[in-house]
Design a protein around this motif. Sequence first.
Motif, mmCIF file in Angstrom:
data_model
loop_
_atom_site.group_PDB
_atom_site.id
_atom_site.type_symbol
_atom_site.label_atom_id
_atom_site.label_comp_id
_atom_site.label_asym_id
_atom_site.label_seq_id
_atom_site.Cartn_x
_atom_site.Cartn_y
_atom_site.Cartn_z
ATOM 1 N N VAL A 1 38.477 60.620 48.468
ATOM 2 C CA VAL A 1 37.447 59.818 49.126
ATOM 3 C C VAL A 1 36.162 60.637 49.134
ATOM 4 O O VAL A 1 36.133 61.745 49.669
ATOM 5 N N TYR A 2 35.100 60.097 48.510
ATOM 6 C CA TYR A 2 33.832 60.841 48.503
ATOM 7 C C TYR A 2 32.668 59.913 48.856
ATOM 8 O O TYR A 2 32.149 59.185 48.056
ATOM 9 N N PRO A 3 32.256 59.975 50.132
ATOM 10 C CA PRO A 3 31.261 59.052 50.667
ATOM 11 C C PRO A 3 29.822 59.560 50.518
ATOM 12 O O PRO A 3 29.566 60.736 50.263
ATOM 13 N N ASN A 4 28.887 58.648 50.757
ATOM 14 C CA ASN A 4 27.470 58.969 50.908
ATOM 15 C C ASN A 4 27.062 58.653 52.351
ATOM 16 O O ASN A 4 26.564 57.568 52.655
ATOM 17 N N PRO A 5 27.289 59.594 53.265
ATOM 18 C CA PRO A 5 26.980 59.342 54.682
ATOM 19 C C PRO A 5 25.482 59.397 54.938
ATOM 20 O O PRO A 5 24.681 59.679 54.034
ATOM 21 N N ARG A 6 25.093 59.138 56.163
ATOM 22 C CA ARG A 6 23.695 59.287 56.552
ATOM 23 C C ARG A 6 23.176 60.664 56.133
ATOM 24 O O ARG A 6 23.874 61.667 56.275
ATOM 25 N N GLY A 7 21.956 60.685 55.626
ATOM 26 C CA GLY A 7 21.395 61.907 55.066
ATOM 27 C C GLY A 7 21.379 61.885 53.558
ATOM 28 O O GLY A 7 20.619 62.625 52.922
ATOM 29 N N SER A 8 22.222 61.021 52.948
ATOM 30 C CA SER A 8 22.267 60.927 51.493
ATOM 31 C C SER A 8 21.000 60.273 50.956
ATOM 32 O O SER A 8 20.367 59.448 51.628
#
Length: 741
Positions: free
Chosen positions: A525-532
Amino acid sequence: MRVKYAIAMIVWLCVVTSVEAQKRNITEKDIFNFTWIGDTQLSPDGSRAVYVQTTVNAKRDGYDTALYLLDTTQPMISARRLTNGPHDAQPRWSPDGTQIAFTRALEKDGKSQPAQLYLISLTGGEPMQISAIEKGVGSPQWAPNGSAIAVVSETAIVPEPKSDKKDEKKTEEHKSDVRIITKAVYRNNGSGYLDTKDASQLYLFYTEKFGSKPATPRQVTAGRFSVGEFAWSPMSASIYYTSEHTDEPYYDLPHNEIYAVDAPETAPVDEKDPPPMSRLVAKLPFGASGISISPDGRKMAFHGDDQPLAKPRSHQQPDLFVMDLDPIGSPRNLTANYDYEMGSGVGGDNTAPRGGGRGGMVWAPDGKSILDVVGKRGSVLLVSVDTSSGAVKELTADKQAVVGFAATRDTTKLVALVSTPVVIGDLYSVAMDGSKQQTKLTDVNKMLFSQLNLTMPEDMQVVPTANPKDIPGSTIESFVQLPPDFDKSKKYPLILNIHGGPHSAYGWVFDHEMQWMAAKGYVVVYPNPRGSTTYGQQFANVIQHNYPGDDYHDLMDCVDAVVKLGYVDQARMGVTGGSGGGLLTDWTVTQTTRFKAAVAQRDITDWSNWWYTADFTLFQPTWFEGAPFEKVEEFKKYSPITYVTKIQTPMMFILGEADYRTPPTGGGEDFFRALKYRHIDTVMVRFPGESHELSRSGQPWHRVERLENIVNWFDKYLMGMRQPQYDIVPSGATPASVKAN
């Protein structure tokens, strides 16, 4: 007929099934056989392209680069090798299309020497060496009229006086190796200690002087400030360049100036002729990059990050600016209302590790539009921007990444280097009509990739639970790479993989790491969280002065969303990440015990320590509103080391010993010693000579060993596999003999 048709179908299905059955999962060592396409340039008529091809060298401790020539009119025809290498790069076509200038770094005693300028004729023959400058040359650009080639070279700010002939035989008894440091930024990740006695300057090599021996160049800029990027005027009369005329720029927000210098039409009569005087064109309140001059010479385009002076942002999204040169005007932001990253991209571990180059913006011949790339929601698109209205027209499809592109001057022919999660990168011709049609021109990894069982990641949109009002669109995008033989009825171990930056993004690009972990049986699992990045200015800056914070909760929400699908074993979950992802890995294990193993790579555990030792300064109030001694509680609040007593998770630390971006002393070394003190299973894996770029361009063997160690650690704690190399007592050691009293 029906019987024959049925038999034919059965035979065809058997062949297809046989081919599929022969495919195998990707391995960590497949990187040794990867082929990368780097810097690509189109011939003036667009019929041919020259590109840098990069491969792992025979010793597997570095990379070889050579130039290849491709016929763009014949899709999928193998390119012809043009040069022998092993360190050829930066090819540039002559305006008449008959020659290619490039840089070549020769080897001496096993060490690469400074690159020099070479020229090869398309009619045949061996390359001709043009330059012989002690510190080498780079960034060659032909004058539009073909009269000269401009390069940059490191030049002494104060020239060393030449010794008299009578003193030539004298030898200095001792050459000091002591460094006297006077600037806060004194070393750079990857290149090491900076030589503040040199500055990059422009030189011209005149084609009329080319012959059997290297030519004498003409220096056209001088002083203590370096030339940044540069571009010729269309009539070849002058060169525009960027420079930052500040001795200690870290006390101010990033900015630079644009200068112009006349390009003398002929080589100097006397080598001592002074360089012509440069003139200031524009003093900008922000940094300009990627400069490009309009065909009529009256305008300049560039990328800029116009920070608000009153309250600087943690991340300033790059926009596309246009400025009048005749007469000089103020920069105009074409994409101020377009909330995506102009000239930007997404993160991946397999762009060309040597010889890369994405090319610059290209003006339409009538000056009414500009070709550029944009990072948009995990994709990188090729776009055309209207220079009047700023309207953006997308020329390529989403769910892929345009790593670079090249176009003819008339923009009728366009070639793009495209990567996807299952393709490292190949060249495509792209239609200019907005149809988003692409025609594949190369397949440089065909032989290897035809054997591999690769799959595209799943795209998941996750609703955040923490402060959702702060997120435009109210979702977090996460990618999920499933094992090649995935069966949803089974339970799989999970690895949460966190990107660095923090202002960067995962995307639709090839990531060997994700494919390899999935091939080993993990759901990744590789997300783009806030800050991306690539999701808009507000999304990237939510974490300002609050990092790590809501981004951590976004990561947990993405893990929860996958767990709810039913195929993840919650008792077998691990977490890893590099750089900013290493920091978040450290943070995660101080906030939860749900992960049974963690691997923090080139991490930060103590913000204060990092502030004092990193290769760049944080003197501006972008991440923190002051220095560690001014904001003591804030630095403690966001430092994982503050909460080290809460850690129960076995941890591995991947560290580059030449990493100046996140020095080990402010990261893994701290946690390693603390965890040892607390009797928590831990290990450091240190890579000699490796910088912060270990995972992307480190030595091939080191890149392989990095992947092996990460997965070995997870195999030990999530798969129950023995990994004796991490035991404190070596396997097979015998007990000490003790004599009884």
